[in-house]
Enzyme design. Structure first.
Site, short mmCIF file in Angstrom:
data_model
loop_
_atom_site.label_atom_id
_atom_site.label_comp_id
_atom_site.label_asym_id
_atom_site.label_seq_id
_atom_site.Cartn_x
_atom_site.Cartn_y
_atom_site.Cartn_z
N HIS A 1 -6.83 0.28 2.79
CA HIS A 1 -5.96 -0.17 1.46
C HIS A 1 -6.31 1.11 0.34
O HIS A 1 -7.12 1.87 0.45
CB HIS A 1 -6.79 -1.31 1.04
CG HIS A 1 -6.82 -2.52 2.07
ND1 HIS A 1 -6.26 -3.73 1.78
CD2 HIS A 1 -7.30 -2.66 3.28
CE1 HIS A 1 -6.31 -4.33 2.82
NE2 HIS A 1 -6.95 -3.74 3.91
N HIS B 1 0.75 -1.17 0.11
CA HIS B 1 -0.03 0.05 0.14
C HIS B 1 0.83 1.32 0.02
O HIS B 1 0.63 2.23 0.73
CB HIS B 1 -0.85 0.13 1.07
CG HIS B 1 -2.05 -1.18 1.06
ND1 HIS B 1 -2.43 -1.75 2.30
CD2 HIS B 1 -2.48 -1.68 0.08
CE1 HIS B 1 -3.45 -2.61 1.73
NE2 HIS B 1 -3.43 -2.64 0.76
C1 FAD Z 1 -0.55 -7.74 -4.10
C2 FAD Z 1 -1.33 -6.51 -3.95
C3 FAD Z 1 -2.45 -6.37 -3.27
C4 FAD Z 1 -2.99 -5.18 -2.89
N1 FAD Z 1 -4.24 -5.18 -2.32
C5 FAD Z 1 -5.02 -4.21 -2.22
C6 FAD Z 1 -6.56 -4.35 -1.82
O1 FAD Z 1 -6.97 -5.37 -1.53
N2 FAD Z 1 -7.06 -3.07 -1.75
C7 FAD Z 1 -6.77 -1.81 -2.08
O2 FAD Z 1 -7.16 -0.92 -1.98
N3 FAD Z 1 -5.33 -1.90 -2.46
C8 FAD Z 1 -4.59 -2.83 -2.53
N4 FAD Z 1 -3.28 -2.69 -3.21
C9 FAD Z 1 -2.83 -1.49 -3.36
C10 FAD Z 1 -3.39 -1.01 -4.70
O3 FAD Z 1 -3.40 -2.19 -5.68
C11 FAD Z 1 -2.62 0.24 -5.14
O4 FAD Z 1 -2.53 0.90 -4.30
C12 FAD Z 1 -2.99 0.81 -6.32
O5 FAD Z 1 -2.90 -0.07 -7.50
C13 FAD Z 1 -2.15 2.01 -6.73
O6 FAD Z 1 -2.29 2.43 -8.22
P1 FAD Z 1 -1.08 3.04 -9.01
O7 FAD Z 1 -1.83 3.82 -10.29
O8 FAD Z 1 -0.65 4.17 -8.25
O9 FAD Z 1 -0.07 2.04 -9.23
P2 FAD Z 1 -0.10 0.38 -9.80
O10 FAD Z 1 -1.58 0.15 -9.70
O11 FAD Z 1 0.84 -0.22 -9.28
O12 FAD Z 1 0.20 0.60 -11.28
C14 FAD Z 1 1.41 1.05 -12.00
C15 FAD Z 1 1.58 0.75 -13.00
O13 FAD Z 1 2.72 1.07 -13.92
C16 FAD Z 1 3.47 0.35 -14.32
N5 FAD Z 1 4.90 0.72 -14.57
C17 FAD Z 1 5.74 1.08 -13.71
N6 FAD Z 1 6.85 1.58 -14.10
C18 FAD Z 1 6.57 1.71 -15.37
C19 FAD Z 1 7.42 2.00 -16.40
N7 FAD Z 1 8.75 2.73 -16.47
N8 FAD Z 1 7.11 2.27 -17.75
C20 FAD Z 1 5.58 1.62 -17.91
N9 FAD Z 1 4.77 1.38 -16.88
C21 FAD Z 1 5.23 1.19 -15.57
C22 FAD Z 1 3.48 -1.04 -13.80
O14 FAD Z 1 3.84 -1.85 -14.11
C23 FAD Z 1 1.76 -1.02 -13.38
O15 FAD Z 1 1.15 -1.59 -14.34
C24 FAD Z 1 -2.74 -4.08 -3.26
C25 FAD Z 1 -1.39 -3.88 -4.04
C26 FAD Z 1 -0.78 -5.05 -4.18
C27 FAD Z 1 0.48 -5.00 -5.16
#
Ligand code: FAD
Length: 546
Positions: A525, A481
């Site tokens: 979360h 998280h």
């Molecule tokens: C195993 C796990 C369980 C979780 N469980 C929960 C839950 O039950 N409930 C909840 O609320 N939250 C949960 N979370 C947290 C939640 O999923 C994240 O807070 C949320 O997805 C964050 O969104 P984001 O867009 O910031 O990043 P992310 O969802 O991580 O997306 C970032 C994306 O960018 C991509 N990326 C990274 N670097 C590059 C690059 N250089 N070039 C191109 N692409 C790139 C990554 O591969 C990914 O696809 C969990 C996370 C994980 C990993």
């Protein structure tokens, strides 16, 4: 999701996206929720590990991030929690932007959310508050469609028997999440609802102005000329050898997540000038906060053996039962595979008279923000029948960092991920309290004759604080998280990474819209808070170019 760049063509705003998908994720049964999280998510994960964690006896731990279309929303546990009103009001007091306050962010939560009935269509009266939900958004949210009757009734009974310790909360997404309530999850008709199925779902993916580029990794964002601080170009590769560029007519929006975003900024020469130059990276902008303030919630899984067959292990440890449930799920979208891995959450605060507050300022956002979380009723990978409470410190005091790999800082090498678990003694104190709260819950009258006793190390660990500390240091993991590596700060502040309008400080043409901009981790979360941040970010982008 990876990187989005917004550009202008024939007076029509275009949204392009550089994204990645993993073929490994194409498991035919991946949509069955429990199965998806238990068995498939790991296949679609980045292969990240942490730096050695001093607070964990030097252990190097797996660090999970979704590496697939939809990012971690496609691999996470689907638990839907917004955080407390205090969490968002603190964003406002910290940044000076009233738009981040709870009352102004609630409409963005509602814009994102599509409330749907649970898979079993049971009567949900008294299990949530319809007044704080919306049926009109894109991300489906529902209550449990297979709520394990034996343990669920005991949990709810405990809120009646011991309301002072475990008060019932009708809806933990109404702004005040303290208490024990029914879990809400991003599930629709027994299947995962992610940003890949919602924002990139059939309704939107065929738009002529949306381009999704798969299997592409962004290496850097580049200014329009060597002397310019206007960012207009995204550099990426699909084989980690040949580099390509795309140029934005309007602005670049970076949303590579809490690990990926600081990594891309540092690779691009945006970060601590001295450190970057020491690694041979030309500094474009001296922004020392990039990658700092990285915050995660430590988690420990605690297990008790129970006197019941009505548990997850009835199928997770039985291949025949699992196959039958999978057939049931395929045929009717019913049965235990319609759900995620918990049925209830307890959000609790430490006692306000607790001695820890003599040494530490309270790291929580306020009285409506919990310090502790108990996720109740999780599956266990052991033969037998169990009740698992996964405890988390949801308002941690520790702060870590994302930095470049010092031996080879190539954009295609993973960064150094340091969640600094238990760097602060506050977090150890809070984790001990969370585990003891779980034991207290399972000692309540409603669990008499149900709980047979703690499993293995937990039994001895509960005997003393020192033993509990050792158990925690041996078993905790990062909660995934993470936030904070590209945190907001007040406009014109010289610290922080983005202004409250999410534009990177000191440059033009570059905005960040993901979890990394949150300056504090919400007591929740983090998926729902990230969706709300993104919805507000979209409004900001639209109003900039209207
Ligand atoms: C195993 C796990 C369980 C979780 N469980 C929960 C839950 O039950 N409930 C909840 O609320 N939250 C949960 N979370 C947290 C939640 O999923 C994240 O807070 C949320 O997805 C964050 O969104 P984001 O867009 O910031 O990043 P992310 O969802 O991580 O997306 C970032 C994306 O960018 C991509 N990326 C990274 N670097 C590059 C690059 N250089 N070039 C191109 N692409 C790139 C990554 O591969 C990914 O696809 C969990 C996370 C994980 C990993």
């Amino acid at each position: 999701m990876f990187i989005t760049f917004v550009f202008q063509e024939r007076d029509q705003a275009q949204l392009g996206e550089v994204a990645e998908s993993s073929a490994k994720f194409q498991d035919p049964a991946a949509e069955a929720c429990v199965r998806c999280f238990l068995y498939v998510s790991a296949l679609a994960d980045d292969d990240y590990t942490t730096t050695p964690q001093a607070g964990m006896n030097g252990a190097v731990l797996d660090y999970s991030r979704g590496h697939v279309l939809g990012g971690s929303s496609s691999t996470n546990a689907m638990i839907y929690t917004r955080g407390s009103s205090d969490d968002f009001d603190r964003f406002t007091s910290y940044t000076g932007d009233s738009g981040w306050a709870w009352k102004n962010m609630l409409p963005y939560f509602l814009k994102n959310e599509k409330w749907v009935p649970p898979a079993d269509n049971h009567n949900t009266v008294g299990q949530f508050d319809p007044a704080v939900h919306s049926k009109n958004g894109v991300t489906s949210v529902s209550l449990s469609g297979y709520p394990w009757p034996d343990s669920s009734k005991r949990i709810i009974q405990t809120t009646k028997d011991l309301p002072d310790q475990f008060p019932f909360v009708l809806d933990m997404n109404a702004g005040d999440n303290i208490g024990v309530g029914w879990l809400q999850a991003t599930i629709d008709d027994g299947a995962r609802s992610s940003s890949a199925t919602s924002y990139l779902g059939p309704k939107y993916i065929s738009r002529p102005n949306l381009h999704v580029l798969l299997n592409a990794q962004v290496s850097r964002v580049l200014p329009s000329s060597k002397s310019s601080l206007h960012f207009s170009t995204v550099e990426f590769s699909q084989d980690q050898i040949k580099l390509h560029t795309v140029t934005a007519a309007k602005e670049i929006v970076l949303f590579a997540g809490s690990v990926g975003t600081p990594h891309v900024l540092l690779n691009s020469g945006i970060g601590n000038k001295t450190t970057l130059e020491g690694l041979g990276i030309a500094s474009v902008l001296d922004l020392p906060s990039v990658g700092q303030n990285f915050t995660d919630q430590p988690v420990v899984s605690n297990t008790w053996m129970v006197n019941s067959n009505d548990t997850f292990e009835s199928f997770t440890q039985n291949a025949t039962a699992f196959a039958e449930y999978l057939t049931q799920w395929n045929d009717t979208r019913t049965g235990p595979l319609v759900d995620t891995v918990a049925t209830h959450i307890a959000y609790l605060r430490l006692d306000s008279n607790s001695t820890i507050f003599e040494q530490f300022e309270d790291p929580s956002a306020g009285p409506k923000s919990p310090h502790l979380e108990l996720s109740l009723n999780l599956p266990v990978a052991l033969p037998g029948h169990f009740f698992r409470s996964t405890t988390a410190v949801v308002s941690p005091a520790s702060r870590g960092s994302i930095t470049l790999n010092t031996t080879n800082p190539s954009p295609f090498n993973a960064p150094l991920i340091d969640p600094a678990l238990f760097a602060s003694a506050f977090d150890m104190f809070a984790m001990r309290a969370a585990i003891r709260k779980s034991q207290q819950l399972l000692s309540a009258p409603a669990f008499t004759d149900y709980v047979l006793g703690p499993v293995d190390a937990l039994g001895t660990a509960l005997a003393s604080d020192a033993a509990l500390d050792a158990y925690i240091r041996a078993t905790a993991i990062p909660g995934s998280h993470c936030v904070g590596g590209a945190a907001m700060s007040p406009k014109y502040a010289r610290w922080g990474v983005v202004d409250p309008d999410l534009r990177v400080k000191g440059v033009t043409g570059l905005r960040i819209v993901d979890a990394s901009v949150m300056p504090f981790v919400p007591s929740a979360h983090t998926m729902a808070p990230t969706y709300a941040v993104a919805e507000r970010g979209i409004d900001m982008i639209k109003s900039s170019w209207a």
